[in-house]
Design a protein around this motif. Structure first.
Motif, PDB file in Angstrom:
ATOM      1  N   GLN A 215       6.257  10.018   5.000  1.00  0.00           N
ATOM      2  CA  GLN A 215       7.722  10.128   5.031  1.00  0.00           C
ATOM      3  C   GLN A 215       8.220  11.037   6.138  1.00  0.00           C
ATOM      4  O   GLN A 215       9.422  11.090   6.396  1.00  0.00           O
ATOM      5  N   LEU A 216       7.322  11.784   6.778  1.00  0.00           N
ATOM      6  CA  LEU A 216       7.720  12.679   7.864  1.00  0.00           C
ATOM      7  C   LEU A 216       7.544  11.982   9.216  1.00  0.00           C
ATOM      8  O   LEU A 216       6.789  11.023   9.348  1.00  0.00           O
ATOM      9  N   SER A 217       8.220  12.517  10.210  1.00  0.00           N
ATOM     10  CA  SER A 217       8.153  11.934  11.546  1.00  0.00           C
ATOM     11  C   SER A 217       6.834  12.279  12.224  1.00  0.00           C
ATOM     12  O   SER A 217       6.066  13.135  11.755  1.00  0.00           O
ATOM     13  N   VAL A 218       6.597  11.629  13.345  1.00  0.00           N
ATOM     14  CA  VAL A 218       5.398  11.912  14.137  1.00  0.00           C
ATOM     15  C   VAL A 218       5.373  13.381  14.557  1.00  0.00           C
ATOM     16  O   VAL A 218       4.359  14.068  14.418  1.00  0.00           O
TER      17      VAL A 218
ATOM     18  N   GLU B  47       6.900  15.964  13.205  1.00  0.00           N
ATOM     19  CA  GLU B  47       6.716  16.838  12.052  1.00  0.00           C
ATOM     20  C   GLU B  47       5.275  16.845  11.583  1.00  0.00           C
ATOM     21  O   GLU B  47       4.735  17.885  11.191  1.00  0.00           O
ATOM     22  N   ASN B  48       4.612  15.710  11.625  1.00  0.00           N
ATOM     23  CA  ASN B  48       3.212  15.652  11.234  1.00  0.00           C
ATOM     24  C   ASN B  48       2.312  16.407  12.196  1.00  0.00           C
ATOM     25  O   ASN B  48       1.383  17.096  11.782  1.00  0.00           O
TER      26      ASN B  48
ATOM     27  N   ARG C 107      13.767  22.366  16.300  1.00  0.00           N
ATOM     28  CA  ARG C 107      13.460  20.965  16.531  1.00  0.00           C
ATOM     29  C   ARG C 107      13.126  20.673  17.992  1.00  0.00           C
ATOM     30  O   ARG C 107      12.256  19.857  18.296  1.00  0.00           O
TER      31      ARG C 107
ATOM     32  N   ARG D 115       9.605  19.093  19.105  1.00  0.00           N
ATOM     33  CA  ARG D 115       9.480  17.831  19.825  1.00  0.00           C
ATOM     34  C   ARG D 115       8.753  18.010  21.146  1.00  0.00           C
ATOM     35  O   ARG D 115       7.930  17.175  21.537  1.00  0.00           O
TER      36      ARG D 115
ATOM     37  N   ASP E 194      10.305  10.501  16.582  1.00  0.00           N
ATOM     38  CA  ASP E 194      11.153  10.566  15.391  1.00  0.00           C
ATOM     39  C   ASP E 194      10.838   9.476  14.360  1.00  0.00           C
ATOM     40  O   ASP E 194      11.462   9.420  13.305  1.00  0.00           O
ATOM     41  N   ARG E 195       9.872   8.623  14.662  1.00  0.00           N
ATOM     42  CA  ARG E 195       9.523   7.551  13.733  1.00  0.00           C
ATOM     43  C   ARG E 195       8.739   8.094  12.542  1.00  0.00           C
ATOM     44  O   ARG E 195       7.892   8.976  12.702  1.00  0.00           O
ATOM     45  N   ASP E 196       9.006   7.566  11.362  1.00  0.00           N
ATOM     46  CA  ASP E 196       8.190   7.914  10.202  1.00  0.00           C
ATOM     47  C   ASP E 196       6.774   7.396  10.427  1.00  0.00           C
ATOM     48  O   ASP E 196       6.583   6.249  10.868  1.00  0.00           O
TER      49      ASP E 196
ATOM     50  N   SER F  98       5.577   3.981   9.126  1.00  0.00           N
ATOM     51  CA  SER F  98       5.996   2.746   9.785  1.00  0.00           C
ATOM     52  C   SER F  98       5.080   2.354  10.928  1.00  0.00           C
ATOM     53  O   SER F  98       5.257   1.296  11.527  1.00  0.00           O
TER      54      SER F  98
END
Length: 532
Positions: A102-105, A107-108, A126, A130, A150-152, A155
């Motif tokens: 559920q987290l973005s690239v 964030e992971n 942020r 990034r 920003d992609r989960d 996905s």
């Protein structure tokens, strides 16, 4: 600083002395002594259940060892503490992708730590997050723009998630990097990138523990190869000694044989036909596959291998063209339509897409035939259990009982259970996406036998794989894809690595007005195959 130096003059980064782990009465790991030296890539091979995962877990702190001592650069490693291991410079890339979907690239990649350039304060910076995430991806050869910061993560396709997991570990600047089958879902080009990273860390004074089932990769990248069997170290080999035959013999205690698949009858009818088929990121594709034929699908990461498999199955909607099965129009609107048409799909991620890990083996292998087992809409547990036992035995699932959770099985046994469930539906078309991902060499040989058996019994098999040697071994023909198009279809004798990679790297040309079938395009020349 390290507290010891090996006889070779290299510093000892990790030392294990008397390390063991027990689950109940079974000792699954028993290592009297093992040293990992700076500047070395140490390959680790063994069958599923040999102790590889337990070894990784004790070093990374994910598994609480029951005895023995581990030191990293001379400092004792507390048992069962991933935090302590990370502070000592241990990073692990797990085959299971412990990413948060559920987290973005971004964030992971920075999960659990602050960006180095972050502004002070309690809020997440942020911009710094990034920027550092983009730098981490770039350091392993990935474009942040292509991946999408920003992609989960959920996905993203499996190969991309694998590379994110590698970037996350690499970004910690480890002294000891543990790689658990890091190339299992990657194509040849991406796999070479990962092997290059392993060598790069070793060349800069680190140590790498490289666990793999692709023996050619293990031999290529390693300075030493150790073999585990039943939790014990049975061989510690230099590269010259680590031939494929020697490794297999040490792993399984004997020799493995693999027969060449029998060719389908020359007059076998066409079972599957695609004409101008398009879908998101796919096509146009023209293809013919005969009954009883095994067609391999090769291509680099992002070439469209999985999209083609899923489009045929109905799991991804087609947007144009026509498909037919046994001469009848095939226009699935869902995966259920594919099942009802006699298609069985074995996807690449069995734990996420095929199995309910906490459920029993019986529940997992019979779920596709519950209607057949029921009487007047009522499912009898005795009938279900009897069917499950037959299915499991038919594909040689090694288990104590069909009542045990399927998640308690080794990777190879889980995959055989998935094959058993597919065979139970008696499909006419078997679609395979990375059929041996995450299984050992012994289990691979058995799965190849299952694929051969399916074709011999008249099933049509289409198998997509990132392992070229696998496709060369099991396929009658190999279709090579790039950018969603079939570049060429190679007969078995013409399907050399050079021919496959040349086609995989060639540029698709615009689709012709009258598309030719794949059987007509079966040529060793990529230029002729571009029209497909």
């Amino acid at each position: 600083m390290t507290d010891a130096t090996a006889p070779s003059g290299r510093a000892v980064i990790a030392r294990l002395e008397g390390v063991y782990k027990e689950y109940g009465p079974v000792r699954v790991l028993d290592l009297p002594e093992l040293e990992l030296l700076e500047g070395q890539v140490v390959g680790v091979v063994g069958e599923n259940g040999a102790g590889k995962s337990t070894l990784m877990g004790t070093l990374s702190g994910a598994v609480h060892r029951d005895g023995g001592e581990i030191t990293i650069d001379g400092t004792a490693l507390a048992p069962g503490s991933t935090e302590a291991a990370q502070k000592l410079g241990v990073a692990m890339v797990s085959q299971e992708f412990p990413l948060v979907g559920q987290l973005s690239v971004a964030e992971n990649l920075l999960l659990g730590r602050r960006p180095e350039q972050a502004r002070s304060g309690w809020l997440v910076d942020r911009r710094a997050q990034r920027a550092e995430a983009a730098a981490m991806l770039a350091d392993i050869g990935l474009s942040a723009g292509r991946v999408g910061l920003d992609r989960d993560v959920r996905s993203l396709p499996v190969p991309t998630r694998q590379m994110i997991e590698i970037a996350k570990a690499w970004g910690r600047k480890p002294r000891l990097l543990i790689l658990d089958e890091p190339t299992s879902s990657l194509g040849p080009v991406e796999a070479e990138t990962v092997l290059g990273l392993a060598r790069r860390l070793a060349d800069h004074g680190g140590a790498v523990l490289f666990i793999g089932h692709r023996l050619d990769e293990v031999r290529e990248v390693s300075d030493r190869v150790i073999v585990l069997r039943n939790g014990r170290l049975v061989a510690d080999l230099i590269p010259a000694e680590a031939t494929e035959a020697r490794l297999i013999k040490e792993m399984v205690g004997g020799e493995l044989e693999q027969e060449t698949p029998k060719a389908p009858p020359a007059d076998a009818p066409v079972f599957l036909r695609l004409e101008g088929v398009t879908a998101d990121g796919l096509g146009p594709v023209d293809l013919e596959v005969k009954a009883g034929e095994i067609l391999g699908i090769a291509g680099l990461m992002g070439s469209g291998r999985s999209r083609l498999i899923h489009t045929i199955a109905g799991a991804q909607p087609s947007t144009g063209g026509t498909m037919s099965l046994r001469g009848a129009r095939h226009a699935p609107r869902s995966a259920q339509d594919g099942v009802e048409a006699g298609i069985a799909l074995i996807p690449e991620d069995r734990k996420e897409q095929s199995l309910v890990l906490f459920a029993s083996i019986a529940s997992n292998v019979t779920v596709s035939i519950l209607r057949r087992l029921s009487r007047f809409g009522i499912l009898g547990t005795r009938a279900q259990r009897a069917a499950a036992v037959k299915i499991a035995r038919d594909v040689n699932v090694r288990m104590q009982s069909v009542d045990q959770p399927v998640g308690s099985l080794s990777g190879g046994n889980q995959q055989r259970a998935v094959f058993g469930r597919a065979f139970a539906t008696e499909p006419g078309l078997l679609l395979l996406d990375e059929p041996t991902r995450g299984v050992d060499v012994g289990a691979k040989s058995e799965i190849y036998g299952l694929i051969d058996r399916a074709a011999a019994e008249g099933m049509t098999v289409v198998a997509a794989s990132s392992e070229l040697e696998e496709l060369q071994l099991i396929s009658h023909r190999i279709a090579v894809m790039n950018r969603g198009r079939i570049m060429t279809v190679l007969d078995r004798d013409a399907a050399t690595k050079e021919a496959i990679m040349t086609a995989a790297a060639s540029t698709p040309v615009p689709a012709p007005a009258a598309p030719a079938s794949a059987s007509a395009a079966a040529s060793t020349s990529p230029s002729q195959g571009d029209s497909a």
